[in-house]
Design a protein around this motif. Sequence first.
Motif, PDB file in Angstrom:
ATOM      1  N   GLU A 483       0.824  -1.215   0.000  1.00 41.50           N
ATOM      2  CA  GLU A 483       0.000   0.000   0.000  1.00 41.50           C
ATOM      3  C   GLU A 483       0.858   1.265   0.000  1.00 41.50           C
ATOM      4  O   GLU A 483       0.405   2.340  -0.426  1.00 41.50           O
ATOM      5  CB  GLU A 483      -0.937   0.006   1.214  1.00 41.50           C
ATOM      6  CG  GLU A 483      -0.259   0.061   2.576  1.00 41.50           C
ATOM      7  CD  GLU A 483       0.214  -1.290   3.092  1.00 41.50           C
ATOM      8  OE1 GLU A 483       0.741  -1.342   4.214  1.00 41.50           O
ATOM      9  OE2 GLU A 483       0.043  -2.294   2.352  1.00 41.50           O
ATOM     10  N   SER A 486       2.333   3.888  -3.572  1.00 44.82           N
ATOM     11  CA  SER A 486       1.084   4.561  -3.927  1.00 44.82           C
ATOM     12  C   SER A 486       1.128   5.292  -5.255  1.00 44.82           C
ATOM     13  O   SER A 486       0.087   5.606  -5.825  1.00 44.82           O
ATOM     14  CB  SER A 486       0.716   5.562  -2.829  1.00 44.82           C
ATOM     15  OG  SER A 486       1.784   6.487  -2.630  1.00 44.82           O
ATOM     16  N   PRO A 505      -4.246  -3.643  -5.576  1.00 41.40           N
ATOM     17  CA  PRO A 505      -3.830  -2.260  -5.312  1.00 41.40           C
ATOM     18  C   PRO A 505      -4.675  -1.281  -6.128  1.00 41.40           C
ATOM     19  O   PRO A 505      -4.818  -1.435  -7.342  1.00 41.40           O
ATOM     20  CB  PRO A 505      -2.366  -2.235  -5.774  1.00 41.40           C
ATOM     21  CG  PRO A 505      -1.936  -3.673  -5.814  1.00 41.40           C
ATOM     22  CD  PRO A 505      -3.155  -4.457  -6.153  1.00 41.40           C
TER      23      PRO A 505
END
Length: 659
Positions: A483, A486, A505
């Motif tokens: 995560e 990004s 994602p």
Amino acid sequence: MAASFVTLFQWRLNSMLLHENEILLGVKDQIELLISQLDAAGSFTGDVGMILGRESGHGSWASELRGMLRQAEDFVDDFVIRAYGQTEKDRKDSIAEFGKELQNINSRISEILNRRPPVETPMMLEEIQQFLRSTFVYDEEKETDLVSCMLNHINLPYDLKLSLLFCRVFLGRYGERIDGLVRVLVAAGLVQEKPGELMEDKAQENIDKLIILGMIEELEHRWDHFKVPCPYYELSLDVMKAEDFSMSTANSDSVVPPTARHVSIQDADNTIPNTNSFLHSLFVSAKDELSEASSDCLRNVLHNAKLLRVLDLENTQLKSLPDEVGKLVHLRYLSVRHSKLNELPESISYLRNLQTLDIYWSWHEFELSNEVLNLVQLRHLKMFQPGNDGEVRVPQGISRLRNLQTLEGIYAGGGIAKELGVMTQLRSLEVRCVSDDHADELYFSVMKLSMLRKLSLTVEMERESYDSSSSLRYENSIFPCLESFSSPPPLLQTLELVGRLIEMPLWLGSMENLTTLRLCYSHLSENPTTILQFLPNLKYLQMAEAYQGRRMEKEFFRAGGFPKLEYLDISSHNLVEWTEIEEGALPCLKQLSIYYCMELMVLPEGLQHVTTLQILDLWDVHEDLIRRLSPNGGPENYKIKHIPLVKYRGRMSHGFWGR
């Protein structure tokens, strides 16, 4: 002006001045004079005349000029080799002697240029037909194709003609890779080096031109690989002789011509034929591995071939590289794919012009030594070793290689992840054995790589649960901290994620430039296509054990979804039902490949509406599925009867259906 053999000579001399400036400084003016006086020479048809055996004044003159330029190039190359390791006094004496010989070369070339005869009329159709009938068994339909191909070849710029011949000799045991060919063309000097431009991009443009012209073709089942189709494949044999290319089988009676500059030796086993000292490119492949005798022959070949630029030793299973490799001052491409090397010789550090080092699939526990840090011109470093997760440990300081564009197969622990952040020139990065101890730093560095086009990340495998034959591979090997990744590089075109994902994602849905996506062993419980199907440029999607559900419904492929997708690969040991594809989904799909779906009993309703499909590949699927789809009374054949080629393999049957 279209590229001719004169143009290529000028490109190579300019490149030599750029990279050997210190050695050639004293004769720079004379070399530049030689380059400039050739500007008026223009393009020639002499290469065509040699192919056809045409006797003419212009053809003879062009052959004479070509021979003189080759002598000049070899003379400059040989001087650079001798200059290495000389004392300052000896080098001054060598430069003085070299300068005098350059004056003689300039005078001789000027004299040849002054004798240029009038340009001849273009070749007549009857002349081409006569040549073809003397070369091939007469077949009217085949001759029509060959004449068309011959005319296409005659009209090619010279650099594209040579590029086509390199396509012919670049015969990797594991397929002809387009990206590998790009690097070979750059190393061979077929691309002009210009400030601010990448030679690899120009080489790719040339390959694309040959594909558009039909002179090479992308393989239907491996679209990043290529082949040379007939009749260009047949024509190239005669063109090769005129351009000093040679192909042979090591154990045959064929002899490498004494003038050959580019040599391909296939199926090497007990011996490698002797080659000459003018060799510029050598491709050697083996059926199994080189014998001790062949290894000794290779050592002798390398000792003599001091002008070598390209050395490809794929699948030779070499246990060691001869130290003689380090003396190849002009070497720009070195591939030892599928070898048994566990180290490189220390002499590798002397290869100051090396652009590509390909040691993919080396021996267990291979590590890269500090010598690689001396390869200041290195642009592509490709690695993989079959132990552990395939990672290769590189020395600290790898970021000093400022020309590096490709870095594949590395382990990013031990401070390497941080170094990657300053390697902003990288275009392709493959990291293996990604783990908690360096993942955050790795993602942070990758997000800085604004030029990156290709990224592959493989998670560290959980050893306790590892079973190489199991579909549950990587089931307990979860991508750490994904995560935090990004904001992927904006120009990224190819992405591969190998390892378990807890969820898709969200940033994947924003990758507008993405053309290729591989999700391997993701073991997702959610539908992975929800985020993916509206990516505007996605061309290739592989989902290998990416989805662990037993049922795929119409939500996976909605109307208008995957607007540019051409290749779709699905493998899943869990999948039992694929119910429906909405009409209007997958409007550009060319090939659907279903692998290792042994529980899947039916293909989806709506597949019959995907009218662009050319190939359906069913590999290791249930026998009931094959029977249902059979054109001989299969109740679901209506779903696939529009597809020109269907290939299948079950546990008890294999074959193909075609129209």
